[in-house]
Scaffold this motif. Structure first.
Motif, mmCIF file in Angstrom:
data_model
loop_
_atom_site.group_PDB
_atom_site.id
_atom_site.type_symbol
_atom_site.label_atom_id
_atom_site.label_comp_id
_atom_site.label_asym_id
_atom_site.label_seq_id
_atom_site.Cartn_x
_atom_site.Cartn_y
_atom_site.Cartn_z
ATOM 1 N N UNK A 36 12.308 -2.603 -2.489
ATOM 2 C CA UNK A 36 13.690 -2.664 -2.967
ATOM 3 C C UNK A 36 14.706 -2.673 -1.840
ATOM 4 N N UNK A 37 14.339 -2.084 -0.702
ATOM 5 C CA UNK A 37 15.262 -2.036 0.430
ATOM 6 C C UNK A 37 14.465 -2.215 1.705
ATOM 7 N N UNK B 13 10.982 0.097 2.974
ATOM 8 C CA UNK B 13 10.091 -0.093 4.127
ATOM 9 C C UNK B 13 10.787 -0.994 5.133
ATOM 10 N N UNK B 14 10.311 -0.960 6.365
ATOM 11 C CA UNK B 14 10.898 -1.819 7.389
ATOM 12 C C UNK B 14 10.699 -3.278 7.032
ATOM 13 N N UNK B 15 11.655 -4.081 7.410
ATOM 14 C CA UNK B 15 11.638 -5.500 7.047
ATOM 15 C C UNK B 15 10.393 -6.227 7.549
ATOM 16 N N UNK B 16 9.801 -5.790 8.669
ATOM 17 C CA UNK B 16 8.637 -6.481 9.216
ATOM 18 C C UNK B 16 7.332 -6.113 8.515
ATOM 19 N N UNK C 104 3.595 -4.042 12.767
ATOM 20 C CA UNK C 104 4.866 -4.630 13.231
ATOM 21 C C UNK C 104 6.095 -3.846 12.789
ATOM 22 N N UNK C 105 6.044 -3.274 11.584
ATOM 23 C CA UNK C 105 7.213 -2.582 11.051
ATOM 24 C C UNK C 105 7.041 -1.089 10.928
ATOM 25 N N UNK C 106 6.136 -0.501 11.696
ATOM 26 C CA UNK C 106 5.946 0.952 11.660
ATOM 27 C C UNK C 106 7.238 1.651 12.081
ATOM 28 N N UNK C 107 7.612 2.688 11.323
ATOM 29 C CA UNK C 107 8.833 3.438 11.648
ATOM 30 C C UNK C 107 8.538 4.930 11.769
ATOM 31 N N UNK D 201 9.915 6.118 0.876
ATOM 32 C CA UNK D 201 10.012 5.419 2.163
ATOM 33 C C UNK D 201 8.607 5.328 2.733
ATOM 34 N N UNK D 202 8.113 4.123 2.907
ATOM 35 C CA UNK D 202 6.805 3.934 3.524
ATOM 36 C C UNK D 202 6.980 3.662 5.012
ATOM 37 N N UNK D 203 6.332 4.493 5.838
ATOM 38 C CA UNK D 203 6.444 4.310 7.286
ATOM 39 C C UNK D 203 5.787 3.015 7.738
ATOM 40 N N UNK D 204 4.784 2.557 6.976
ATOM 41 C CA UNK D 204 4.134 1.274 7.238
ATOM 42 C C UNK D 204 3.244 0.946 6.052
#
Length: 295
Positions: free
Chosen positions: A125-126, A84-87, A151-154, A62-65
């Motif tokens: 992949x997701x 990773x987040x979609x953004x 933009x997609x940092x989680x 899982x990449x946070x960004x």
């Protein structure tokens, strides 16, 4: 004496200590060693990655960004799925999108001495979305979309234990960083306030380790760096200044390390975002390419 690599946060959930205590160009992360093996970010440094490879197959990353100090190690786990987040997914999938998201060009970076081979281009992949709960055996991580840095940092929240992995909301003395074209200062402020509202019992960060005391106060101190920068900019804008003149004051970085052109670029982007924010608040105006604070 060998360096500590793993700290158990709860059964099956470990904090991974990056090289140089997670300072750039490395990062800290998480490892879940349950029914599936999961890494959160991979920029720990080669010695840590080798230890993880020796301990068994990694199923999911899982990449946070998309920043390279968080994703460069992905290449050492070719069989793992990348989430990773979609953004932020587009910036992971192609070098061109990475450059578009950062605003960097070939001459500015990334530094090949730090990241030989350049930006990581990989299949995502997701694509993750805010509020989604990721189940990994005994560990459940809720995806908290915390944009602004990217933009997609989680962030990832383990609700049962109150452990929050906050990524690059990292409590570093430098303060919040928003030096890419797709960064957003105003949204970053909202994200930090959202993480404060979660009231975590343990805060694990990408670059400042594990925090267990005064978490709310420390997050607020981290956020206060933004207002301090605003006040410093307003001080200089008692007289009209061009963007270049403000950049020359080195308000954000205080000095430009090598390569100076890269850090000057980051300074300019961040100053520009402050100016946009201050204009929106009615505290600054622009006239003839110069900026001036309202008296």
């Amino acid at each position: 004496m060998s360096e500590k690599i793993f700290t158990e946060l709860q059964p099956d959930l470990y904090f991974v200590h990056g090289k140089m205590s997670g300072r750039f160009p490395y990062c800290n992360g998480l490892m879940i060693d349950s029914e599936v093996k999961v890494l959160v970010d991979t920029g720990y440094g080669r010695s840590r990655i080798e230890r993880i490879i020796e301990s068994g197959k990694v199923d999911v990353i899982i990449n946070t960004h998309y920043h390279m100090d968080h994703v460069f190690g992905n290449r050492y786990f070719p069989h793992a799925q990348i989430w990773a987040h979609t953004l932020d997914a587009p910036a992971l999938r192609s070098t061109e999108q990475f450059m578009a998201y950062t605003g960097l060009n070939g001459s500015l970076g990334p530094d090949p001495s730090l990241f030989p081979g350049g930006p990581v281009s990989c299949e995502v992949d997701k694509e993750l979305v805010n509020g989604e709960v990721l189940e990994f055996g005994s560990i459940s991580l809720q995806v908290i979309h915390a944009p602004g840095h990217t933009p997609g940092h989680i962030a990832l929240f383990e609700q049962n234990s109150g452990v929050l992995f906050s990524g690059d909301v990292d409590l570093s003395p430098f303060g919040p960083w928003y030096g890419n074209l797709r960064s957003d200062l105003e949204i970053f402020i909202e994200s930090i306030l959202r993480l404060i509202d979660l009231n975590p019992k343990v805060l694990a960060t990408s670059h400042s380790g594990i925090v267990t005391d005064n978490i709310t106060e420390r997050l607020r101190d981290y956020l206060a760096k933004v207002e301090l920068r605003d006040e410093q900019i307003l001080h200089y804008l008692r007289v009209p200044q061009t963007l270049e003149e403000l950049v020359n004051q080195k308000i954000i970085y205080h000095r430009f390390p090598e390569p100076q052109r890269l850090y000057r670029f980051f300074e300019e982007v961040m100053i520009r975002k402050h100016l946009q924010y201050l204009i929106k608040q009615g505290r600054v105006y622009e006239l003839n390419q110069k900026f001036k604070a309202f008296a």
